[in-house]
Design a protein around this motif. Structure first.
Motif, PDB file in Angstrom:
ATOM      1  N   LEU A  53       0.853  -1.194   0.000  1.00  0.00           N
ATOM      2  CA  LEU A  53       0.000   0.000   0.000  1.00  0.00           C
ATOM      3  C   LEU A  53       0.884   1.238   0.000  1.00  0.00           C
ATOM      4  O   LEU A  53       1.837   1.308   0.769  1.00  0.00           O
ATOM      5  CB  LEU A  53      -0.850   0.026   1.272  1.00  0.00           C
ATOM      6  CG  LEU A  53      -2.171  -0.709   1.292  1.00  0.00           C
ATOM      7  CD1 LEU A  53      -2.762  -0.634   2.690  1.00  0.00           C
ATOM      8  CD2 LEU A  53      -3.142  -0.121   0.296  1.00  0.00           C
ATOM      9  N   PRO A  54       0.589   2.208  -0.866  1.00  0.00           N
ATOM     10  CA  PRO A  54       1.391   3.434  -0.846  1.00  0.00           C
ATOM     11  C   PRO A  54       1.239   4.167   0.505  1.00  0.00           C
ATOM     12  O   PRO A  54       0.151   4.170   1.076  1.00  0.00           O
ATOM     13  CB  PRO A  54       0.789   4.283  -1.968  1.00  0.00           C
ATOM     14  CG  PRO A  54      -0.056   3.368  -2.756  1.00  0.00           C
ATOM     15  CD  PRO A  54      -0.469   2.257  -1.868  1.00  0.00           C
ATOM     16  N   GLN A  55       2.343   4.751   0.948  1.00  0.00           N
ATOM     17  CA  GLN A  55       2.359   5.396   2.273  1.00  0.00           C
ATOM     18  C   GLN A  55       1.313   6.515   2.387  1.00  0.00           C
ATOM     19  O   GLN A  55       0.662   6.650   3.420  1.00  0.00           O
ATOM     20  CB  GLN A  55       3.764   5.947   2.571  1.00  0.00           C
ATOM     21  CG  GLN A  55       3.969   6.430   4.004  1.00  0.00           C
ATOM     22  CD  GLN A  55       3.681   5.354   5.057  1.00  0.00           C
ATOM     23  OE1 GLN A  55       4.113   4.215   4.917  1.00  0.00           O
ATOM     24  NE2 GLN A  55       2.938   5.716   6.094  1.00  0.00           N
ATOM     25  N   GLU A  57      -1.499   6.727   1.001  1.00  0.00           N
ATOM     26  CA  GLU A  57      -2.843   6.157   1.158  1.00  0.00           C
ATOM     27  C   GLU A  57      -3.073   5.741   2.619  1.00  0.00           C
ATOM     28  O   GLU A  57      -4.151   5.926   3.170  1.00  0.00           O
ATOM     29  CB  GLU A  57      -2.989   4.940   0.255  1.00  0.00           C
ATOM     30  CG  GLU A  57      -4.278   4.956  -0.551  1.00  0.00           C
ATOM     31  CD  GLU A  57      -4.365   3.836  -1.541  1.00  0.00           C
ATOM     32  OE1 GLU A  57      -5.105   2.890  -1.294  1.00  0.00           O
ATOM     33  OE2 GLU A  57      -3.655   3.921  -2.578  1.00  0.00           O
ATOM     34  N   ILE A  58      -2.006   5.190   3.202  1.00  0.00           N
ATOM     35  CA  ILE A  58      -2.089   4.777   4.610  1.00  0.00           C
ATOM     36  C   ILE A  58      -2.276   6.009   5.499  1.00  0.00           C
ATOM     37  O   ILE A  58      -3.110   6.019   6.399  1.00  0.00           O
ATOM     38  CB  ILE A  58      -0.816   4.006   5.026  1.00  0.00           C
ATOM     39  CG1 ILE A  58      -0.742   2.677   4.279  1.00  0.00           C
ATOM     40  CG2 ILE A  58      -0.784   3.768   6.532  1.00  0.00           C
ATOM     41  CD1 ILE A  58       0.554   1.932   4.460  1.00  0.00           C
ATOM     42  N   SER A  60      -3.555   8.943   4.743  1.00  0.00           N
ATOM     43  CA  SER A  60      -4.878   9.571   4.679  1.00  0.00           C
ATOM     44  C   SER A  60      -5.924   8.695   5.358  1.00  0.00           C
ATOM     45  O   SER A  60      -6.844   9.202   5.999  1.00  0.00           O
ATOM     46  CB  SER A  60      -5.262   9.905   3.233  1.00  0.00           C
ATOM     47  OG  SER A  60      -5.284   8.736   2.469  1.00  0.00           O
ATOM     48  N   ALA A  61      -5.747   7.362   5.257  1.00  0.00           N
ATOM     49  CA  ALA A  61      -6.682   6.454   5.935  1.00  0.00           C
ATOM     50  C   ALA A  61      -6.578   6.625   7.445  1.00  0.00           C
ATOM     51  O   ALA A  61      -7.587   6.608   8.154  1.00  0.00           O
ATOM     52  CB  ALA A  61      -6.381   5.010   5.552  1.00  0.00           C
ATOM     53  N   ARG A  62      -5.339   6.830   7.909  1.00  0.00           N
ATOM     54  CA  ARG A  62      -5.130   6.990   9.349  1.00  0.00           C
ATOM     55  C   ARG A  62      -5.834   8.256   9.853  1.00  0.00           C
ATOM     56  O   ARG A  62      -6.481   8.257  10.897  1.00  0.00           O
ATOM     57  CB  ARG A  62      -3.633   7.061   9.654  1.00  0.00           C
ATOM     58  CG  ARG A  62      -3.355   7.176  11.151  1.00  0.00           C
ATOM     59  CD  ARG A  62      -1.905   7.046  11.488  1.00  0.00           C
ATOM     60  NE  ARG A  62      -1.090   7.930  10.675  1.00  0.00           N
ATOM     61  CZ  ARG A  62       0.074   7.595  10.147  1.00  0.00           C
ATOM     62  NH1 ARG A  62       0.569   6.407  10.343  1.00  0.00           N
ATOM     63  NH2 ARG A  62       0.756   8.452   9.412  1.00  0.00           N
ATOM     64  N   GLU A  63      -5.707   9.326   9.071  1.00  0.00           N
ATOM     65  CA  GLU A  63      -6.361  10.580   9.464  1.00  0.00           C
ATOM     66  C   GLU A  63      -7.881  10.433   9.491  1.00  0.00           C
ATOM     67  O   GLU A  63      -8.549  10.857  10.434  1.00  0.00           O
ATOM     68  CB  GLU A  63      -5.963  11.711   8.495  1.00  0.00           C
ATOM     69  CG  GLU A  63      -4.516  12.155   8.630  1.00  0.00           C
ATOM     70  CD  GLU A  63      -4.146  12.545  10.050  1.00  0.00           C
ATOM     71  OE1 GLU A  63      -4.883  13.336  10.656  1.00  0.00           O
ATOM     72  OE2 GLU A  63      -3.124  12.036  10.556  1.00  0.00           O
ATOM     73  N   ARG A  64      -8.394   9.797   8.423  1.00  0.00           N
ATOM     74  CA  ARG A  64      -9.848   9.585   8.358  1.00  0.00           C
ATOM     75  C   ARG A  64     -10.316   8.766   9.546  1.00  0.00           C
ATOM     76  O   ARG A  64     -11.308   9.088  10.190  1.00  0.00           O
ATOM     77  CB  ARG A  64     -10.210   8.824   7.068  1.00  0.00           C
ATOM     78  CG  ARG A  64     -10.351   9.680   5.842  1.00  0.00           C
ATOM     79  CD  ARG A  64     -11.121   8.922   4.755  1.00  0.00           C
ATOM     80  NE  ARG A  64     -10.430   7.729   4.290  1.00  0.00           N
ATOM     81  CZ  ARG A  64      -9.489   7.732   3.339  1.00  0.00           C
ATOM     82  NH1 ARG A  64      -9.148   8.854   2.757  1.00  0.00           N
ATOM     83  NH2 ARG A  64      -8.908   6.605   2.952  1.00  0.00           N
ATOM     84  N   GLY A  65      -9.568   7.697   9.817  1.00  0.00           N
ATOM     85  CA  GLY A  65      -9.933   6.793  10.919  1.00  0.00           C
ATOM     86  C   GLY A  65      -9.947   7.508  12.249  1.00  0.00           C
ATOM     87  O   GLY A  65     -10.850   7.319  13.066  1.00  0.00           O
ATOM     88  N   LEU A  66      -8.941   8.359  12.449  1.00  0.00           N
ATOM     89  CA  LEU A  66      -8.837   9.075  13.725  1.00  0.00           C
ATOM     90  C   LEU A  66     -10.030  10.014  13.919  1.00  0.00           C
ATOM     91  O   LEU A  66     -10.588  10.108  15.005  1.00  0.00           O
ATOM     92  CB  LEU A  66      -7.525   9.860  13.786  1.00  0.00           C
ATOM     93  CG  LEU A  66      -7.166  10.434  15.144  1.00  0.00           C
ATOM     94  CD1 LEU A  66      -6.922   9.316  16.147  1.00  0.00           C
ATOM     95  CD2 LEU A  66      -5.941  11.309  15.070  1.00  0.00           C
ATOM     96  N   VAL A  68     -13.030   9.681  12.662  1.00  0.00           N
ATOM     97  CA  VAL A  68     -14.233   8.890  12.971  1.00  0.00           C
ATOM     98  C   VAL A  68     -14.194   8.406  14.417  1.00  0.00           C
ATOM     99  O   VAL A  68     -15.186   8.493  15.144  1.00  0.00           O
ATOM    100  CB  VAL A  68     -14.356   7.688  12.004  1.00  0.00           C
ATOM    101  CG1 VAL A  68     -15.532   6.802  12.393  1.00  0.00           C
ATOM    102  CG2 VAL A  68     -14.512   8.164  10.575  1.00  0.00           C
TER     103      VAL A  68
ATOM    104  N   TYR B  15      -2.406   4.179  18.535  1.00  0.00           N
ATOM    105  CA  TYR B  15      -3.039   4.402  17.226  1.00  0.00           C
ATOM    106  C   TYR B  15      -1.999   4.810  16.188  1.00  0.00           C
ATOM    107  O   TYR B  15      -1.917   4.242  15.111  1.00  0.00           O
ATOM    108  CB  TYR B  15      -4.124   5.479  17.346  1.00  0.00           C
ATOM    109  CG  TYR B  15      -4.899   5.703  16.069  1.00  0.00           C
ATOM    110  CD1 TYR B  15      -6.002   4.913  15.768  1.00  0.00           C
ATOM    111  CD2 TYR B  15      -4.519   6.680  15.159  1.00  0.00           C
ATOM    112  CE1 TYR B  15      -6.709   5.091  14.596  1.00  0.00           C
ATOM    113  CE2 TYR B  15      -5.221   6.869  13.980  1.00  0.00           C
ATOM    114  CZ  TYR B  15      -6.321   6.076  13.702  1.00  0.00           C
ATOM    115  OH  TYR B  15      -7.007   6.258  12.528  1.00  0.00           O
ATOM    116  N   TYR B  19      -1.235   1.870  13.420  1.00  0.00           N
ATOM    117  CA  TYR B  19      -2.188   1.959  12.311  1.00  0.00           C
ATOM    118  C   TYR B  19      -1.632   1.377  11.012  1.00  0.00           C
ATOM    119  O   TYR B  19      -2.284   0.574  10.354  1.00  0.00           O
ATOM    120  CB  TYR B  19      -2.662   3.394  12.091  1.00  0.00           C
ATOM    121  CG  TYR B  19      -3.842   3.449  11.158  1.00  0.00           C
ATOM    122  CD1 TYR B  19      -5.132   3.354  11.648  1.00  0.00           C
ATOM    123  CD2 TYR B  19      -3.670   3.528   9.777  1.00  0.00           C
ATOM    124  CE1 TYR B  19      -6.220   3.347  10.797  1.00  0.00           C
ATOM    125  CE2 TYR B  19      -4.747   3.514   8.916  1.00  0.00           C
ATOM    126  CZ  TYR B  19      -6.024   3.432   9.434  1.00  0.00           C
ATOM    127  OH  TYR B  19      -7.100   3.407   8.589  1.00  0.00           O
TER     128      TYR B  19
END
Lengths: 177, 177
Positions: A53-55, A57-58, A60-66, A68, B15, B19
């Motif tokens: 997985l490109p870094q 992408e990880i 931005s997913a981490r930010e989104r997850g946080l 939520v 986290y 993550y």
């Protein structure tokens, strides 16, 4: 004798311990066949890495997850506390308004329903004072008793009662030897 | 350092540190970024709500990886029909992550497809080990802790998985020794 492939796999992962580590390294130095096998194993890892997985992408997913999680978990934590635990916050303006409202209601009650002396006397015991010469004494009339108003004896006994040790001498008179 | 899962600082620390590993592992089990994000998020929610105290960061990490692994495997077991329907709905809802994901596969061409096919065809016990190793970047000791097996067993499984991958990827044009 060539190295077992399981050992090569561990060697590739950096998980070999001594003495196997140096023995394997030594063998690889002069065995082309084993080097080729090691390269093949590296090739598998490399090809699997193409699906990494490109870094970004990880990230931005981490930010989104946080975001939520904060909303969900902190939202739950910050659930309305019970009435008694709720902090009552009030500005000065609203406090004054509330106080004024209370006064209006209180006074309004008397204005609307009126008061009779009978009703109030039941609640507040009546007490009237006649202000005449009998029970009024002017403060200015009270005589103030200065130090001159006391005899020497009174002063000495007062000082004595307070625990002072008073030594008296009279000017101009020599004590008798 | 002791980790209390409901402590906000500890939670944030875990986290941020875990993550990447969790999303990589989860993604390579389910091969869908949106689902992987949801599952990792669920793992963190459970982590917070369970209110567990871990003796150190590593133990917290093992716990989270175990939960993510179980969630991901359960997701796969839930049946292809259901997940296919879900994917359809998700993709229609224009999941940003899924779009990027699809684009990446398109860019990388056949290689990724072949790799995924090879990894997916591995028996579960080998697949999990190789995912934890190659995508999670875990060492043998950590893999053993997560899966509840010995380090020796991890070593054997990693090797067997590589052998199988080598066989299934052999002859593939994209796979160059």
């Amino acid at each position: 004798m060539c190295i077992d492939e399981a050992l090569l796999s561990s060697y590739l992962d950096g998980e070999l311990e001594e003495p196997y580590l140096s023995q394997t390294a030594e063998h690889l130095a002069h065995c082309a066949a084993c080097r080729a096998r090691l390269e093949r194993l590296k090739g598998i890892s490399a090809i699997l890495a193409k699906d990494e997985l490109p870094q970004e992408e990880i990230d931005s997913a981490r930010e989104r997850g946080l975001e939520v999680l904060e909303r969900k978990l902190l939202g739950q934590e910050g659930r309305k506390p019970g009435f008694f635990r709720r902090r009552i916050e009030m500005g000065l303006g609203s406090m004054i308004t509330a106080a004024a409202g209370l006064v209006v209601v209180f006074i309004g009650g008397f204005v609307l329903f009126g008061t009779s002396p009978e009703q109030t006397s039941e609640i507040i015991p009546s007490y009237t004072v006649q202000a005449d010469s009998q029970n009024v004494r002017f403060v200015s009339d009270q005589e103030t008793r200065g130090l001159d108003g006391y005899s020497l004896e009174e002063i000495l006994s007062y000082l004595d009662s307070k625990g002072y040790n008073v030594d008296i001498s009279i000017k101009g008179i020599q004590p008798i030897e | 350092m002791e980790i209390k899962s409901t402590d906000n600082d500890s939670f944030r620390l875990v986290y941020d540190k875990c993550y990447s590993v969790l999303i990589r592992i989860c993604y390579h089990v389910v091969y869908n970024m949106d689902i992987a994000e949801d599952l990792v998020q669920e793992a963190f929610e459970r982590f917070y709500l369970k209110n567990i105290t871990f003796p150190n960061e590593d133990e917290a990490r093992y716990w989270l990886i175990r939960v993510v692994r179980n969630l991901a495997l359960n997701h796969l077991r839930r049946g292809k029909r259901e997940s296919a329907m879900l994917d359809k709905v998700r993709n229609r809802a224009a999941g940003k992550a899924a779009d990027k994901d699809a684009q990446r596969i398109l860019d990388e061409g056949e290689t990724i497809k072949e790799v995924r096919k090879a990894v997916s065809e591995l028996p579960e016990n080998l697949r999990m080990v190789i995912i934890l190793k190659e995508y999670g970047g875990l060492d043998y000791k950590s893999i053993g802790k997560v899966l509840g097996i010995s380090e020796g067993n991890v070593k054997i499984r990693v090797h067997r998985a590589r052998k199988k991958l080598e066989e299934s990827l052999a002859g593939d044009e994209a796979y160059v020794y």
